[in-house]
Design a protein around this motif. Structure first.
Motif, PDB file in Angstrom:
ATOM      1  N   THR A 167     -17.568  -3.054  -3.670  1.00 23.90           N
ATOM      2  CA  THR A 167     -17.288  -2.460  -4.829  1.00 23.90           C
ATOM      3  C   THR A 167     -18.710  -2.382  -5.630  1.00 23.90           C
ATOM      4  OG1 THR A 167     -15.147  -3.357  -4.914  1.00 23.90           O
ATOM      5  CG2 THR A 167     -15.896  -2.410  -6.905  1.00 23.90           C
ATOM      6  N   THR A 221     -11.054  -6.236  -5.578  1.00 27.59           N
ATOM      7  CA  THR A 221     -10.527  -4.852  -5.873  1.00 27.59           C
ATOM      8  C   THR A 221      -9.181  -5.198  -5.456  1.00 27.59           C
ATOM      9  OG1 THR A 221     -12.786  -4.242  -5.264  1.00 27.59           O
ATOM     10  CG2 THR A 221     -10.792  -2.772  -5.227  1.00 27.59           C
ATOM     11  N   ASP A 255     -13.080   2.183  -0.775  1.00 25.52           N
ATOM     12  CA  ASP A 255     -13.391   0.950  -0.936  1.00 25.52           C
ATOM     13  C   ASP A 255     -12.144   0.016  -0.737  1.00 25.52           C
ATOM     14  OD1 ASP A 255     -14.574  -1.635  -1.859  1.00 25.52           O
ATOM     15  OD2 ASP A 255     -14.518  -1.034  -3.898  1.00 25.52           O
TER      16      ASP A 255
HETATM   17 MG    MG Z   1     -14.076  -5.210  -3.875  1.00 28.18          MG
END
Ligand code: MG
Ligand code: GDP
Length: 161
Positions: free
Chosen positions: A12, A30, A53
């Motif tokens: 990220t 995330t 991602d």
């Molecule tokens: Mg992440």
């Protein structure tokens, strides 16, 4: 492009750094899967990457095939201060290749700004020979090789329609 690798290796952070220039020290896992469009100036003209991602369940044995099936390329990240994340690279590669086939892949060893490197440069470099991928040392924090993985992928993808 799908961004793969164990939790906390800097996936990220890489996207955010490229997107906004910022670097955050705080680690926040995330949740789910976040897509960002990253525009990059390359020698072959502007290229827009749709970056997926992946997150949250990194440690639980990979992702659903749906994330891989339409991918044109991938970056597998590990943390050079964390041997376990280096050991996981093989699993991420196999998992991805099984579904996506022989598309271009970059492996990058992140956090080379840190002093307590646990994976030697030589070992990291051995990855490209062993798995037929491109390898880069990386530091999202110091910006070392920040754009190199994407530029390499762009070059490969533009070469091979
Ligand atoms: Mg992440
Ligand atoms: P992810 O789980 O793979 O998405 O990892 P994150 O991007 O959330 O990053 C995890 C932690 O590593 C955060 O605290 C980041 O600040 C830190 N981090 C990411 N890249 C670097 C780097 O190049 N150097 C250093 N020292 N820390 C980094």
């Amino acid at each position: 492009m799908v961004l793969l690798g164990d939790g906390e290796v800097g996936k990220t952070a890489l996207v955010r750094r490229l997107l906004t220039g910022e670097f955050q020290k705080l680690y926040r896992p995330t949740e789910g899967c976040e897509m960002s469009r990253l525009k990059l100036a390359t020698s072959g003209g502007p290229v827009v990457f749709e970056v997926w991602d992946t997150a949250g369940l990194e440690q639980l044995g990979g992702l659903k095939d749906g994330y891989y099936v339409r991918a044109d390329c991938a970056i597998v990240l590990f943390d050079v201060t964390n041997r376990e994340s280096f050991s996981s690279v093989q699993r991420w590669l196999q998992d991805f290749r099984r579904v996506a086939g022989q598309v271009p892949v970059v492996v990058a060893g992140n956090k080379i700004d840190l002093k307590d490197r646990a994976v030697k440069a030589q070992e990291s470099a051995g990855i490209s020979r062993r798995y037929g991928v491109q390898y880069y040392d990386l530091s999202v924090k110091s910006r070392f090789n920040l754009q190199a993985p994407l530029l390499w992928l762009a070059r490969r993808l533009l070469q091979e329609p």
